[in-house]
Design an enzyme around this catalytic site. Sequence first.
Site, PDB file in Angstrom:
ATOM      1  CB  CYS A 156     -16.591   4.615 -28.742  1.00  0.00           C
ATOM      2  SG  CYS A 156     -15.841   4.522 -30.359  1.00  0.00           S
ATOM      3  NE  ARG A 207      -3.264   3.837 -10.986  1.00  0.00           N
ATOM      4  CZ  ARG A 207      -3.002   5.080 -10.636  1.00  0.00           C
ATOM      5  NH1 ARG A 207      -2.468   5.918 -11.495  1.00  0.00           N
ATOM      6  NH2 ARG A 207      -3.264   5.488  -9.425  1.00  0.00           N
ATOM      7  N   GLY A 233       0.766  -1.235   0.000  1.00  0.00           N
ATOM      8  CA  GLY A 233       0.000   0.000   0.000  1.00  0.00           C
ATOM      9  C   GLY A 233       0.795   1.282   0.000  1.00  0.00           C
ATOM     10  N   PRO A 276       4.442  -5.114  -0.972  1.00  0.00           N
ATOM     11  CG  PRO A 276       6.656  -4.445  -1.368  1.00  0.00           C
ATOM     12  CD  PRO A 276       5.831  -5.410  -0.555  1.00  0.00           C
ATOM     13  N   GLY A 277       3.272  -3.527  -3.944  1.00  0.00           N
ATOM     14  CA  GLY A 277       3.030  -3.715  -5.379  1.00  0.00           C
ATOM     15  C   GLY A 277       3.479  -2.456  -6.105  1.00  0.00           C
TER      16      GLY A 277
END
Length: 422
Positions: free
Chosen positions: A349, A318, A245, A280-281
């Site tokens: 679209c 994102r 995180g 952790p990512g």
Amino acid sequence: MSASSSFDQFTYRDGQLHVEDVPLDRIAEEFGTPCFVYSRQALSSALAGFDAPFGSRSHLICYAAKANSNLAILQLFARSGSGFDIVSGGELERVLRAGADPQCVVFSGVGKSADEIKRALAAGILCFNVESHGELLRLSQLAQETGRIAPISLRVNPDVDPKTHPYISTGLKNNKFGVPFEAAIGLYREASRLPRLRIVGIDCHIGSQITEIPPFVDAVRRVLRLVDDLRAAHIELEHFDLGGGLGIRYRDETPPPVSAYVRALLEELRGRPQRILLEPGRALVGNAGVLLTRVEYLKDGTERNFAIVDAAMNDLLRPALYEAWHDILPVQQAGSSPMRRYDIVGPVCESADFLGHERDLSLRRGDLLAVMSAGAYGMAMSSNYNTRPRAAEVLVDAKRTDLIRVRETIDELLAAERLLDR
Ligand SMILES: *Cc1c(COP(=O)(O)O)cnc(C)c1O
């Protein structure tokens, strides 16, 4: 060293944006666009940044594979001694094929299926991070059926507010993750009586893109209170998994340096012999990658100017999903065209299909742009929406480039579908 130091691998030389020693325009020429480009050096130094502050203290960095699960990246981390946090049977298969030691794999997620659990039991993973009473029962049942022992932690929900986007906050009472703090002792007691379960640890993960230390410290303190209560109930643990995180800088965020974050955790853990796991990512891969895209059209509107590029929300979700901000840099610095304010949009679209709003750039048709900080939750969240083949991925190592994912073809994309024959 801070999480944002990985920007060091993305620099202008002679007016050309490079990844390590390779100019991005050469990558576009060789591999086409859109294309994700990663820096090996940035990946390696991010992992080292998590390891180093632990010194000789027993620990395991379990990279959250969902952030970027390309096999070559998993392999790079596995070779550097990283463990993995996985959330599906698919990710289990990935990390095993990338060479991970099963004893360095923890399995998180609220919906582990019977097949996924059986496969993980057979592989001999380090720990199941259990997220519900039902999962505890299922694990015990499947361990009995298969004649194995299931190592478990409970993922507890410490109910701390990480002050991040609501979609990526996971440690509050009202979300689906983990077991309520108050229920944890009872569940541990039950687990200790259920056949074929072995209690090995405790786990929490409070959310993503957290840019300050106090929520992490609050969470670890709560977890430790529970650890002490468990001890009083004669339930001893071998490891504490404090989740992932930690945020990165996309724009003007000021996340703490990784070393300060780890030291703050270790300070709370002083005098405790248990092994520490982190998951952790984003902080490992986010700033180690860019999305390289080419301007297809410049379109002047009455209110806005649009730069229509060949990457879209299906490549990098994102911005559309969380209104996330990514820096967008011209690959060739200081063009001769006038600076104008552009919305950088893709061909999909949907009005939500944008990569950046109101960016001041000097652009011509055919120019290349680098969407920065695209290493985490970029390719991993990509889709084929609008029947768009997924992008290529390239890993740069000094002067070397390796294609680590071939651009998808339309044929591959359609291969699983069937026409009716009647
Ligand atoms: C997503 C996730 C992580 C990684 O989160 P980042 O914000 O990318 O560090 C770690 N653990 C669990 C259980 C997760 O779901």
